[in-house]
Design an enzyme around this catalytic site. Structure first.
Site, PDB file in Angstrom:
ATOM      1  N   ARG A  75      -3.108   1.201  -6.347  1.00  0.00           N
ATOM      2  CA  ARG A  75      -2.063   1.127  -5.323  1.00  0.00           C
ATOM      3  C   ARG A  75      -0.730   0.642  -5.844  1.00  0.00           C
ATOM      4  O   ARG A  75       0.320   1.179  -5.469  1.00  0.00           O
ATOM      5  CB  ARG A  75      -2.531   0.165  -4.228  1.00  0.00           C
ATOM      6  CG  ARG A  75      -3.701   0.733  -3.512  1.00  0.00           C
ATOM      7  CD  ARG A  75      -4.268  -0.218  -2.519  1.00  0.00           C
ATOM      8  NE  ARG A  75      -5.303   0.505  -1.789  1.00  0.00           N
ATOM      9  CZ  ARG A  75      -6.096  -0.045  -0.895  1.00  0.00           C
ATOM     10  NH1 ARG A  75      -5.982  -1.330  -0.619  1.00  0.00           N
ATOM     11  NH2 ARG A  75      -6.991   0.678  -0.272  1.00  0.00           N
ATOM     12  N   HIS A  85       0.844  -1.198   0.000  1.00  0.00           N
ATOM     13  CA  HIS A  85       0.000   0.000   0.000  1.00  0.00           C
ATOM     14  C   HIS A  85       0.881   1.250   0.000  1.00  0.00           C
ATOM     15  O   HIS A  85       1.822   1.350   0.781  1.00  0.00           O
ATOM     16  CB  HIS A  85      -0.882  -0.033   1.252  1.00  0.00           C
ATOM     17  CG  HIS A  85      -2.009   0.928   1.205  1.00  0.00           C
ATOM     18  ND1 HIS A  85      -1.817   2.287   1.213  1.00  0.00           N
ATOM     19  CD2 HIS A  85      -3.344   0.744   1.150  1.00  0.00           C
ATOM     20  CE1 HIS A  85      -3.000   2.885   1.163  1.00  0.00           C
ATOM     21  NE2 HIS A  85      -3.936   1.971   1.116  1.00  0.00           N
TER      22      HIS A  85
END
Ligand SMILES: Cc1cc2nc3c(=O)[nH]c(=O)nc-3n(C[C@H](O)[C@H](O)[C@H](O)COP(=O)(O)OP(=O)(O)OC[C@H]3O[C@@H](n4cnc5c(N)ncnc54)[C@H](O)[C@@H]3O)c2cc1C
Ligand code: FES
Lengths: 257, 638
Positions: free
Chosen positions: B330, B266
Site C-alpha cells: 500500500r 491506503h
C-alpha cells in the site's frame, strides 16, 4: 439546494415528542443525508442550541447504526440503501423532508432520532450462534460446503442489524432479522446440530421482547438496505414447524434443508 | 526505562510452543475468581472476551457502541490472510512471516510476527466452524485471492464483507457467553480513564452515554481493544466514532505509546468531493487483483478515459514494478499515485485521483464474475459518485486508513503498565512501518482468540493482586479528574462546533504528516497544533446537558484528545529522520523515490512516555530491533 426539514425532537423515552422545523440551506447534491444533518447540527451548536441526536458510525452502509425514517420510509426513498449512503441528489430542491426515529415498542427512543436496539442482541444471545469453543475446530477444508449453500448463507448473513425491517412492519415484527440469522446458520453444515433449538429459542425470545407477529406484508423486504429476501422467513417458518413437531431435543434435522 | 519485550528464548519457530509449555496456567476452579475488563468489542475485543469467558474467567466487556456488532471492524472488506497454502502456490508460515517483516519495512519484532503467522491457520479453522460464510469454489472448498505485498494467494474472504462476517462470528460467540452468564456486557459506556493502584492497572472509569453517570469498575486485569487512531486526520476511512481516547488516557497514566507516526495511507479510496465530507470510503485493495491503475501519459489530457488509446495511458505500477505490478504494498502504491498527481497527471475535476479500470477484467471474465466478487463495492462507489464503475473506470486516491502505531506491548501483549493489555489495532502490533492488506483482521483475531487467552493466565498467576474495591482512593481521584474535564467541556460556550477544530487538525496532519513528510512541515505542525488546541478550549461549543445522551459532548471529548495526540504523532515523525514503510521522509529517499531506511540510527521501536507537562517534552525510549531470521535489505518490489 434548499430543504425544509421536520425533525423529530424528544428529550428522552418518557417525554412527549414533537416536530421541529428547520431550513437546510446551501446543501450540496453530493452530500450524504447525514452530512446534511451534520451541517444542521453545526448550526445549532453555533447558535448555542441543543443538537439533534441521531446515530451513525461507519457511514458506508455496513455497521447498521444509522436509523432514520425519512419521509415515512426507513432509510429513505432509495431502495437497498442505508440513510448514510443516501445522497441529497436523490431529493428535489425545495422539498420538505420529515425525519423520524424507528418506531417500535421493542426499540424505545433514547433521544430525538436515536433508539435502543439492545433487543436484537438479546435475541442473538439465546441462539444466534454456533457453539464452538476456541481451539476445538477441525481443519477449515475438512467440511466441504456446496457453493450454493455457502452463497445462500452469505445472502442471509449480509444483514446489518439496523432494524429497518422492524420499523417498516405495521406490526413491528422482527421476523426478517431473526430469519436472516436462522437461515445463515441453517444453510451451513456447521449449523445443523443446533438448528431446531436455535429457531425455537430465538423466536420465543423475539415474542417475549415485544416484537409483533408477521402478517406477510413484506414491508420488511422493501425497506431492507441489504435487500434480504422474505424467503428466509418462509424457510424459518418451516424450521420452526419441524422443531415444534419433533421437539427441540432432536439433535439433527434434515427437514427443510 | 528499559523496554523488555520478554521475547522467549530459542529458535524463532519454537518460541511460541515453548512459551506455552513454560507459562503458568490458572487452575480451572480459580478462573471464575478473576475478573477481567475488556474495553472494546471489535474483532480483537469480542474474540478476547469470548475466548476468556470460554476458559471460565469472569469477563466484563465494554463498548461505547449500542452493540458489539457496530465496531469499526464491521467495515473491513477485502479479507484475512492465512498460510493454509490451499492453492498449492508455495505458501508457508515462513513465507507469511517473511512477507510481513519485509512489508513492514523491517520495523516489527520478528518473534511477534512469526507467532502471528503460526496462528493464522487456526483462525480460519475457528471462524469457519463458527459459521463465517467464506467464499468457496464449486467443489465446496475455500477460495483464496491475492493481496498486495505477496506473490501467493493466501487471502480468505466473504464477498466484500469479510470484516462484517468475522465480526459477526466473534460477536455471536460473545453473545453466547453473555447468554450463558459468563460475560457481562456493558454497551454505551465510554472509557474515560484508567485506574492504577500502586502502578498496576486495576480498573476503569466509564461514562454512561445515555444517563451521563460516571461508573467505576475494578478488575484483576484490563484489556484495551479500542481500535486505531486514524480519525486524528478527520478524513479517513475509519468510522465516525473511532477515536484515540482510551489509548490516550492510558498513555497519560503511564503506558508508552509506540511509533505514533506509523500511519497507513491506503491507495484505493473514493476521492474527496468537497468540504462537507465527513469521511472517506475505501475501495478494497482486492480490487487491485482485477483493476488496472493508470493515468494519461500527457498532463492536462481532458478526454474521457474511453477516448484515450492504450498507448497514451501510463499503467504506472505495472511499468515500474513488473513483478508485483498493481499488487505492490500500500505505501508504495499510494506514494506513486501521489507522485503522478504531483506531476499533473491526475484525473477528475480536482486532478487528485487516478483511474482504477476494470475494463480488461470484465472482457476477460464477464461482468457477472466481477459483480460476484466486488458487487457491494461497485454499488457503494456508484452511490457516492453517481458513476457506474462497470462502464467507466473508478477514480481513486489515497486516504488515511490504518494505524500501525499504538500502545507499546511486550510479547505477552502487556503494556508498560502491569495488568494493562492491549490488543488489535490499538497496540503497536506486528506490522512495523506498513501493514500488508488482510493482516489486520488476522492480527486482531490472533490477539483475541489465541494469544491473550494464554498470556493473561500467566500474568494472573505470577502476580499477587491485593483485593481492592471501587472505594479505593485511586478510583475517586480518577473519577474526579474525569468529572472536572467533562465540566470544563460542558462549560465551553464559544460558538464553534467541535468538528471545525477537528477538520483543522486533520488538514495539518494530512499536509505535514501525511503521505510525505519533511522537517519544515513537521515543525510547522508542531507549532500549529498547540495553537488549535488552545483555541479549542476557548472557542468550542458544547450545548446540552451532561446528564443525558449528548453527542456534542462525546465528540468534543474525542477531538480534545486528538488535539493532544496529533502533536505526539508529529513529534515522532520529526524525530524519525529516516523513511520506512508508510513513513516517508522526503529527506531520505532512494534515487527512484523509494523509502530509504537508516538502519544504523533508526532500527528501533520509538516508544514515548508522557511526562505530565506538555507533549513536546515527552520522553523517548527505544526498543532495538534485531533481525536474525530475515535479512535486513532495501525493499524491492520490482
Ligand atoms: C474500511 C476499512 C476496511 C478494512 N479492510 C480490511 C481488510 O480487508 N483486511 C484487514 O485485515 N483489515 C482491514 N481493515 C483494518 C481492520 O478492519 C481494523 O484494523 C480492525 O478491524 C480493528 O479491529 P479492532 O478490534 O482492533 O478495533 P475496532 O473494530 O475499531 O473496535 C474498537 C472497539 O473499541 C470500542 N471503543 C473504542 N474506544 C472506546 C472507549 N473509549 N470506551 C469504550 N469502548 C471503546 C468500540 O466501541 C469498538 O467496540 C480495514 C479497515 C477499514 C477502515
Ligand atoms: S452509519 Fe453505518 S450503516 Fe449507516
Amino acid at each position: 439546494m434548499n430543504f425544509k426539514l421536520r425533525l423529530w425532537r424528544q428529550a428522552n423515552g418518557n417525554a412527549k415528542g414533537n416536530f421541529q422545523e428547520v431550513e437546510a440551506q446551501g446543501v450540496s447534491p453530493d452530500m450524504s443525508f447525514l452530512e446534511m444533518l451534520d451541517e444542521v447540527n453545526n448550526d445549532f451548536l453555533r447558535e448555542g442550541k441543543d443538537a439533534v441526536a441521531f446515530e451513525s458510525d461507519c457511514r458506508e452502509g455496513i455497521c447498521g447504526t444509522c436509523s432514520l425514517v425519512i419521509n415515512g420510509l426507513p432509510h429513505g426513498p432509495d431502495r437497498g440503501t442505508t440513510a448514510c449512503q443516501l445522497y441529497m441528489r436523490k431529493f428535489k430542491d425545495g422539498q420538505t423532508i420529515t425525519v423520524e426515529p424507528w418506531r417500535a415498542k421493542a426499540f424505545p427512543v433514547i433521544k430525538d432520532l436515536a433508539v435502543d436496539r439492545a433487543a436484537f442482541d438479546e435475541i442473538i444471545s439465546v441462539g444466534g450462534f454456533i457453539s464452538v469453543k476456541t481451539g476445538s475446530a477441525p481443519d477449515a477444508n475438512g467440511l466441504p460446503v456446496p457453493k450454493r449453500d455457502a452463497d445462500s448463507a452469505m445472502d442471509a448473513a449480509a444483514c446489518i442489524g439496523c432494524g429497518a425491517c422492524v420499523a417498516a412492519c405495521p406490526n413491528a415484527s422482527a421476523m426478517l432479522f431473526v430469519a436472516a440469522k436462522v437461515s445463515h446458520l441453517g444453510h451451513l453444515p456447521q449449523g445443523q446440530p443446533e438448528r431446531q433449538r436455535r429457531v425455537v429459542r430465538m423466536v420465543s425470545k423475539m415474542d417475549e421482547l415485544g416484537f409483533g407477529n408477521c402478517s406477510n406484508r413484506n414491508e420488511c423486504e422493501a425497506a431492507c438496505p441489504k435487500e434480504i429476501s422474505v424467503e428466509h422467513i418462509a424457510r424459518m417458518n418451516r424450521d420452526y414447524g419441524v422443531s415444534a413437531l419433533l421437539g427441540t431435543d432432536r439433535d439433527r434435522s434434515e427437514a427443510g434443508a | 526505562m528499559i523496554l523488555d519485550a520478554k521475547i522467549p528464548p530459542g529458535a524463532i519457530d519454537k518460541k511460541w510452543t515453548d512459551y506455552r509449555f513454560n507459562m503458568k496456567v490458572v487452575n480451572p476452579a480459580n478462573k471464575r475468581k478473576h475478573k477481567i475488563i475488556v474495553v472494546g468489542t471489535g474483532l480483537a475485543g469480542a474474540s478476547a472476551a469470548a475466548s476468556l469467558a470460554e476458559l471460565g474467567y469472569n469477563v466484563h466487556a465494554f463498548t461505547f457502541h449500542d452493540s458489539p456488532r457496530r465496531a469499526h471492524s464491521i467495515a473491513a472488506q477485502g479479507g484475512i490472510n492465512a498460510t493454509k497454502d490451499y492453492p498449492n502456490d508455495g505458501d508457508s508460515v515462513r513465507r507469511l512471516f517473511y512477507d510481513t517483516v519485509k512489508g513492514g519495512d523491517f520495523r516489527a519484532r520478528e518473534a511477534n510476527v512469526h507467532r502471528l503467522a503460526e496462528i493464522s491457520n487456526q483462525i480460519i479453522d475457528h471462524c469457519t466452524a463458527l459459521g463465517v460464510p467464506f467464499a468457496r469454489e464449486y467443489g465446496g472448498l475455500l477460495d483464496n485471492r491475492s493481496f498486495g505485498g505477496a506473490q501467493v494467494s493466501r487471502t480468505f474472504y466473504a464477498r466484500g464483507q469479510t470484516g462484517q462476517q468475522l465480526l459477526l462470528g466473534a460477536y455471536q460467540s460473545l453473545m453466547r457467553q453473555v447468554g450463558a452468564g459468563q460475560v457481562k456486557l456493558h454497551t454505551r459506556l465510554e472509557m474515560l480513564d484508567l485506574v492504577t493502584v500502586d502502578g498496576v492497572a486495576r480498573g476503569v472509569i466509564f461514562r454512561n452515554l445515555v444517563t451521563g453517570e460516571l461508573e467505576r469498575h475494578e478488575a484483576d486485569a484490563v484489556i484495551l481493544a479500542t481500535g486505531g487512531y486514524g480519525r486524528a486526520f478527520y478524513l479517513s476511512t475509519n468510522a465516525a466514532g473511532s477515536n484515540v481516547t482510551a489509548a490516550w488516557r492510558a498513555h497519560k497514566r503511564g503506558a508508552l505509546f509506540a511509533n505514533p507516526c506509523f500511519t497507513q495511507i491506503h491507495p484505493t479510496c473514493v476521492p474527496v468531493a468537497g468540504e462537507h465530507q465527513s469521511k472517506l470510503t475505501l475501495m478494497s485493495e482486492s480490487l487491485r487483483n482485477d483493476g488496472r491503475v493508470w493515468v494519461p501519459r500527457k498532463a492536462g489530457d481532458t478526454r474521457s478515459p474511453d477516448q484515450i488509446p492504450e498507448a497514451e495511458r501510463r499503467y504506472f505500477l505495472e511499468e515500474k514494478y513488473p513483478s508485483f505490478g498493481n499488487l505492490v504494498p500500500r505505501d508504495v502504491a499510494s506514494r506513486n499515485a501521489k507522485q503522478m498527481c504531483d506531476e499533473g497527471l491526475g484525473v477528475g475535476e480536482s486532478g487528485l485521483s487516478v483511474y482504477l479500470d476494470f475494463h480488461d477484467a470484465i472482457e476477460r471474465v464477464g461482468e457477472g464474475k466481477i459483480r460476484e466478487k466486488y458487487g457491494n463495492l461497485f454499488h457503494m462507489y456508484e452511490k457516492i459518485t453517481d458513476e457506474n464503475p462497470y462502464q467507466v473506470p473508478m477514480r481513486i486516491y489515497p486516504a488515511v486508513h490504518y494505524t500501525m502505531g499504538g500502545l507499546w506491548v511486550d510479547y505477552n501483549l502487556m503494556s508498560t503498565i502491569p495488568g494493562l493489555h492491549v490488543l488489535g489495532e490499538a497496540n503497536f502490533s506486528d506490522h512495523g512501518a506498513n501493514r500488508l492488506g488482510a493482516s489486520a483482521l488476522m492480527q486482531g483475531l490472533a490477539d483475541g482468540y489465541f494469544i491473550i487467552s494464554q498470556t493473561i493466565g500467566n500474568y494472573l498467576v505470577s502476580n499477587a493482586l491485593p483485593k481492592i474495591t471501587t472505594e479505593h482512593a485511586a478510583f475517586a481521584d480518577a473519577e474526579r479528574s474525569v468529572k472536572a474535564r467533562l465540566d470544563k467541556l460542558l462549560g465551553a460556550k464559544g460558538g464553534t462546533p467541535p468538528a471545525e477544530f477537528h477538520k483543522r487538525l486533520g488538514k495539518i496532519l494530512w499536509d505535514d504528516c501525511g503521505m510525505a513528510r519533511n522537517e519544515e512541515g513537521l515543525k510547522h505542525a508542531l507549532e500549529e497544533i498547540p495553537k488549535i488546541r488552545e483555541e479549542f478550549w476557548r472557542g468550542v461549543s458544547v450545548t446540552g446537558s451532561g446528564q443525558d445522551f449528548n453527542l456534542a459532548l462525546e465528540e468534543a471529548g474525542r477531538v480534545a484528545d486528538f488535539l493532544e495526540f496529533g502533536e505526539l504523532m508529529a513529534l515522532d515523525a520529526l524525530t524519525r529522520r529516516e523513511s520506512c514503510g508508510g513513513h516517508f521522509r522526503e529527506e531520505s529517499q532512494t534515487s527512484e523515490n523509494e523509502a530509504l531506511r537508516d538502519d544504523e540510527n533508526f532500527c528501533h521501536v520509538a516508544a514515548w512516555e508522557h511526562q505530565g507537562k506538555n507533549i513536546a517534552s515527552s520522553a523517548l525510549h527505544k526498543e532495538p530491533l534485531t533481525f536474525e531470521n530475515v535479512h535486513l535489505t532495501q525493499r524491492s518490489y520490482k
